[in-house]
Design a protein around this motif. Structure first.
Motif, mmCIF file in Angstrom:
data_model
loop_
_atom_site.group_PDB
_atom_site.id
_atom_site.type_symbol
_atom_site.label_atom_id
_atom_site.label_comp_id
_atom_site.label_asym_id
_atom_site.label_seq_id
_atom_site.Cartn_x
_atom_site.Cartn_y
_atom_site.Cartn_z
ATOM 1 N N VAL A 138 0.830 -1.209 0.000
ATOM 2 C CA VAL A 138 0.000 0.000 0.000
ATOM 3 C C VAL A 138 0.862 1.257 0.000
ATOM 4 N N THR A 139 2.039 1.190 0.624
ATOM 5 C CA THR A 139 2.946 2.348 0.612
ATOM 6 C C THR A 139 3.419 2.636 -0.812
ATOM 7 N N ALA A 140 3.823 1.595 -1.526
ATOM 8 C CA ALA A 140 4.272 1.773 -2.907
ATOM 9 C C ALA A 140 3.154 2.318 -3.779
ATOM 10 N N THR A 141 1.935 1.814 -3.583
ATOM 11 C CA THR A 141 0.802 2.283 -4.380
ATOM 12 C C THR A 141 0.502 3.745 -4.106
ATOM 13 N N CYS A 142 0.491 4.116 -2.832
ATOM 14 C CA CYS A 142 0.196 5.504 -2.465
ATOM 15 C C CYS A 142 1.238 6.469 -3.021
ATOM 16 N N PHE A 143 2.501 6.104 -2.918
ATOM 17 C CA PHE A 143 3.545 6.993 -3.448
ATOM 18 C C PHE A 143 3.515 7.029 -4.976
ATOM 19 N N TYR A 197 0.727 6.969 -6.689
ATOM 20 C CA TYR A 197 -0.309 7.969 -6.930
ATOM 21 C C TYR A 197 0.262 9.377 -6.752
ATOM 22 N N PHE A 198 1.109 9.545 -5.770
ATOM 23 C CA PHE A 198 1.720 10.853 -5.513
ATOM 24 C C PHE A 198 2.618 11.272 -6.670
ATOM 25 N N PHE A 199 3.400 10.327 -7.196
ATOM 26 C CA PHE A 199 4.351 10.649 -8.265
ATOM 27 C C PHE A 199 3.675 10.854 -9.617
ATOM 28 N N THR A 200 2.653 10.045 -9.921
ATOM 29 C CA THR A 200 2.105 10.025 -11.280
ATOM 30 C C THR A 200 0.629 10.383 -11.372
ATOM 31 N N GLY A 201 -0.009 10.708 -10.268
ATOM 32 C CA GLY A 201 -1.424 11.044 -10.311
ATOM 33 C C GLY A 201 -2.310 9.869 -9.950
ATOM 34 N N GLY A 202 -3.600 10.126 -9.840
ATOM 35 C CA GLY A 202 -4.527 9.122 -9.322
ATOM 36 C C GLY A 202 -5.227 8.279 -10.360
ATOM 37 N N SER A 203 -4.952 8.474 -11.647
ATOM 38 C CA SER A 203 -5.662 7.722 -12.673
ATOM 39 C C SER A 203 -5.072 6.330 -12.832
ATOM 40 N N SER A 204 -5.904 5.409 -13.334
ATOM 41 C CA SER A 204 -5.444 4.059 -13.610
ATOM 42 C C SER A 204 -4.551 4.056 -14.843
#
Length: 437
Positions: A207-212, A214-221
């Protein structure tokens, strides 16, 4: 004196940690750090790949044939070979294989250079057009981060194995923004034992990798998928047939890949001959089929996000098939058949990359080919091409990696298409059983 002082500082730090921080608490902290570092590594790798691609292809005219496709892949592989030979001075290819070996030996010790060398090597290879994926290098990078952090704190081999699993989980989760797929990948492919003690650190890393990410590249799939056609029971037969077809495609991919790798392996003592042979295979294929350039996710995006034949026609841009709609199905079929040669030539000639992305690529193109042919011949109920592109991706990846659950959750999380769970389960079971019966 400086060396002895540094050793003394490390010793005092280790003693302080033992007195104030338990092993369990330390593992949780390291799992968070691994998740952060693995997602950062994935972001850096894809940033460098895109940067190189833009630099070398910025002047290309998509409406015409581009002759530089004959040169760039060879240059990228040659530069990668020089980097590995003179800078790394170690074998860094087949990242997941090296992780599996480290786990199977019960040591879980990966070299320090694995935390960065695969990033550089694979970025050069893929950026210049090498037809491989970045996932295996990042899995090796994330696992190496976990292994080396554990060794810094003198943790035992069992804990090192857990941290290697955290690194692999974080790598897959960070690349695809798919935390469940990352967790399942580690269980299915790396076969790290899952206990209650190991579940929490792996989840934290995921979950940490996923959250970061999202932080680096935005929230889109990764893919902007919209469910236009709800799956129904009348589509069960074509879904099963696609799974069976993808099983045979997976078998073709695996056996031909093994045969090609054995052939290139016989040239290992002659690196320049190996580069020449690989280049003579790879460059003409990319010239004829530009979709084979790099990872291929942009090509898959045209099938997943496109809605009309005009959208799908863009897949042939820059090739001799451009603007010829009656050749679309032929082009897609030829790409499916030749991708394995392009991937094996890239790695065999000295490039660095994995087969994770190629399996998704072949599956997506195969799924589109199946659906398009089915609808053109009016073999039964209409089946949406973009949905079957996703089914094909899950089916081939599941069979090639022997990881059906990873295929199911990965495609669902990649697209946000959780309504596809039932057909994804059907197609992956059909594909997996096809190669195992």
């Amino acid at each position: 004196m400086k060396v002895s002082g540094s050793l003394g500082d490390m010793s005092r730090l280790a003693n302080w940690r033992k007195n104030h921080v338990s092993d369990r608490q330390l593992v949780l902290v390291l799992a968070f750090a691994i998740g952060l570092l693995a997602s950062l590594a994935a972001y850096i790798l894809h940033f460098i790949i895109k940067l190189i691609e833009e630099l070398v292809t910025s002047g290309f005219d998509v409406a015409t044939i581009n002759w530089l496709y004959l040169i760039y892949p060879i240059v990228g592989i040659w530069l990668t070979s020089l980097f590995v030979k003179y800078v790394v001075r170690d074998n860094i290819s087949h990242g997941i294989t090296r992780v599996l070996y480290a786990i199977s030996t019960k040591q879980s010790r990966l070299k320090a250079h694995n935390t960065w060398s695969s990033i550089v090597a694979s970025a050069i290879t893929i950026g210049f057009g090498g037809s491989v994926g970045a996932e295996a290098p990042i899995v090796l990078t994330g696992s190496a981060i976990g292994s080396n952090l554990g060794r810094i704190f003198n943790l035992d081999n069992r804990t090192l194995m857990l941290l290697v699993g955290c690194g692999a989980t974080a790598a897959v989760s960070g690349i695809f923004k798919a935390p469940i797929a990352g967790l399942v990948f580690t269980l299915e492919v790396l076969m790290v034992d899952l206990t209650m003690a190991s579940l929490l650190p792996i989840l934290i890393a995921s979950v940490t990798a996923t959250c970061f990410s999202y932080f680096f590249t935005g929230g889109s799939s990764m893919f902007h998928f919209q469910m236009d056609n709800i799956w129904g029971l009348d589509r069960v037969p074509p879904t099963i047939l696609l799974g069976i077809a993808c099983g045979f495609v997976s078998l073709y991919f695996m056996r031909l890949m093994s045969w090609c790798e054995n052939g290139y392996g016989k040239l290992s003592s002659k690196p320049y001959l190996k580069l020449l042979v690989g280049g003579l295979v790879l460059s003409p294929l990319i010239f004829l089929f530009p979709s084979l350039y790099g990872e291929g996710y942009d090509s898959l995006r045209l099938f997943i996000e496109g809605k009309t034949e005009a959208d799908w026609m863009q897949i042939m841009s820059g090739s001799m098939f451009a603007e010829k709609s009656n050749f679309l199905l032929l082009y897609v079929g030829l790409v499916v058949m030749t991708k394995v040669f392009a991937t094996s030539a890239t790695n065999g000639a000295g490039g660095c990359g994995g087969t994770f992305a190629p399996s998704l690529f072949i599956g997506g193109f195969g799924g589109f080919f199946f659906a398009r042919f089915w609808n053109m011949e009016q073999l039964g109920v209409y089946i949406p091409e973009k949905n079957f592109t996703l089914y094909g991706m899950a089916a081939v990846m599941s069979a090639v990696m022997h990881a059906p659950l990873t295929g199911i959750f990965l495609i669902a999380e990649l697209t946000g298409g959780y309504q596809l769970f039932i057909p994804l389960i059907i197609v992956t079971i059909s594909s997996y059983l096809t190669i195992n019966i």
